[in-house]
Design a protein around this motif. Structure first.
Motif, short mmCIF file in Angstrom:
data_model
loop_
_atom_site.label_atom_id
_atom_site.label_comp_id
_atom_site.label_asym_id
_atom_site.label_seq_id
_atom_site.Cartn_x
_atom_site.Cartn_y
_atom_site.Cartn_z
N ILE A 146 75.28 -43.95 -80.12
CA ILE A 146 75.51 -43.72 -81.42
C ILE A 146 76.24 -42.10 -81.52
N GLU A 147 74.80 -41.54 -80.86
CA GLU A 147 75.63 -40.07 -81.92
C GLU A 147 77.28 -40.00 -80.62
N ASP A 199 82.17 -40.50 -83.72
CA ASP A 199 83.03 -40.08 -84.61
C ASP A 199 84.20 -40.90 -83.96
N SER A 200 84.42 -41.59 -83.07
CA SER A 200 85.70 -42.10 -82.54
C SER A 200 85.89 -43.91 -83.01
N LEU A 201 84.34 -44.38 -83.09
CA LEU A 201 84.01 -45.90 -83.34
C LEU A 201 83.02 -46.47 -84.54
N ARG A 202 83.43 -46.89 -85.48
CA ARG A 202 82.59 -47.34 -86.97
C ARG A 202 81.91 -48.30 -86.03
N VAL A 206 75.14 -44.92 -89.18
CA VAL A 206 74.94 -45.89 -88.85
C VAL A 206 74.65 -47.48 -89.91
N LYS A 207 75.70 -48.24 -89.79
CA LYS A 207 75.40 -49.44 -91.11
C LYS A 207 74.19 -50.37 -89.46
N TRP A 254 78.99 -43.80 -69.25
CA TRP A 254 78.62 -45.24 -70.22
C TRP A 254 79.26 -45.34 -71.44
N THR A 255 79.20 -44.43 -71.89
CA THR A 255 79.72 -44.20 -73.57
C THR A 255 81.49 -44.22 -73.30
N ASP A 256 81.83 -43.57 -71.91
CA ASP A 256 82.89 -44.62 -71.86
C ASP A 256 83.68 -45.29 -71.33
N TRP A 257 82.85 -45.69 -70.56
CA TRP A 257 83.36 -47.49 -70.39
C TRP A 257 83.10 -48.12 -71.62
#
Lengths: 224, 224
Positions: A54-55, A59-62, A84-85, A209-212
């Motif tokens: 999440i961190e 900033d790039s995804l909701r 986040v929600k 991982w987050t790029d994928w």
């Protein structure tokens, strides 16, 4: 302390979970929402990994999070602090989520303003593997202390996952864990599985991982 | 390599698991056999702890082991090397053992020459807690890397267990694990639970656990 919304969810009486899962995926596709089903053993580091994810991506995804737990809200409190929600799903003793339960969670969370919805499934390597939740991608976390033999012992979980995170790489020096061997075992069960060694504690490997994940969300939202 | 006997077991069609469990306990009492149900998450160290337990007790008790696994025989091979009588139980995807399945295992193992029969249940903190197997005592292993919050998240497992082994104490320096806090959480769920910090790897703490187990077997065999 952030308020925790808690939803008591019920298992579907329908035997046709696969049909419900396909319907949920179709509904999410129309809404432009990517659903990730995150699974692991108890204590493999799902929540810590989720916080790091999440961190890195907020900033790039909701992002919206559904925290499934038998009856506690320990993890939901941690997630609520990321800003986040989020919603807590109580499974009432159930060992997994099916597509109907996940759909109840999606409606409880509200996904109109969400790109990436993450289901943190119940900590269990057996039952969650058997039920399609309606997720676009299934991801599991195996932690170093659990041992490199787990793909031999819980084959279905490794077969159904699109990606496997090998977490707690920071403690590799203290365990007899063979990273090459675990990759071989995983690919024997599932040749297409993406494998990401990470330490959610130190942040090592998290961006691969987050790029994928970011790319998977983009592909899902752009594909018609 | 020792031969591994494999038994494919089926879940009971009867809803009355508790009655079946009581009947199995009565049968085992008459035969002078103590049944231990050993549970944990995947990777908490059930098999390694079991090997240490066998090494410590095998000269004073006749031990038999039932290794329940979804479809592998990895652990049964390890146990076979200890020289005690053992059998592999294949659950065919099932996430737990019930009393009928355990009874099938007991008959498959053969307990005429056994004082202590140990069931290594499927690696899962959720489902096995819900089914009485017919065991005299339930014991679970929580490992240090899993975290001290697990009694909050899997309360039923901690409630049904007579003893909790806190395994992998050798890696305590590398994890944020609060031993006092986990004891408090366990006793909140189950004030009577015995707690044994152990390292199955180094042997630290093992004799406190095996002394307790030895005494439980003696009491069971001597009580009329």
């Amino acid at each position: 302390m952030a308020d925790i919304r808690v939803l008591e969810i019920k298992e579907s009486v329908f035997a046709d979970n696969d049909r419900q899962a396909d319907a949920l995926r179709k509904e999410l596709k129309e809404k432009g929402v990517f659903l990730l089903n995150l699974m692991s053993s108890p204590g493999a580091g799902k929540t810590t990994t989720l916080v790091k994810t999440i961190e890195t991506l907020k900033d790039s995804l909701r992002i919206g999070v559904m925290e499934a737990d038998i009856d506690s809200d320990v993890d939901a409190r941690t997630i609520a602090h990321t800003g986040v929600k989020s919603i807590q799903l109580h499974t009432g003793g159930m060992c997994h989520l099916d597509a109907t339960m996940t759909g109840q969670g999606i409606r409880g969370l509200g996904v109109e303003d969400i790109d990436l919805a993450i289901l943190e499934n119940v900590g269990n390597l057996v039952c969650p593997a058997e039920f399609d939740t309606g997720a676009v991608k299934n991801v599991m976390i195996l932690s170093v202390p659990e041992g490199h033999d787990k793909p031999l012992k819980y084959p279905l979980m490794f077969q159904v996952c699109d990606a496997v995170l090998i977490n707690k790489t920071d403690v590799l020096p203290y365990f007899d864990f063979d990273m090459d061997l675990v990759k071989t075992y995983i690919h024997q069960r599932n040749p297409q599985a993406e494998i990401f060694p990470v330490s959610a504690k130190t942040g090592e490997g998290i961006t691969a991982w987050t790029d994928w994940l970011y790319n998977q969300v983009k592909i899902w939202k752009e594909e018609k």
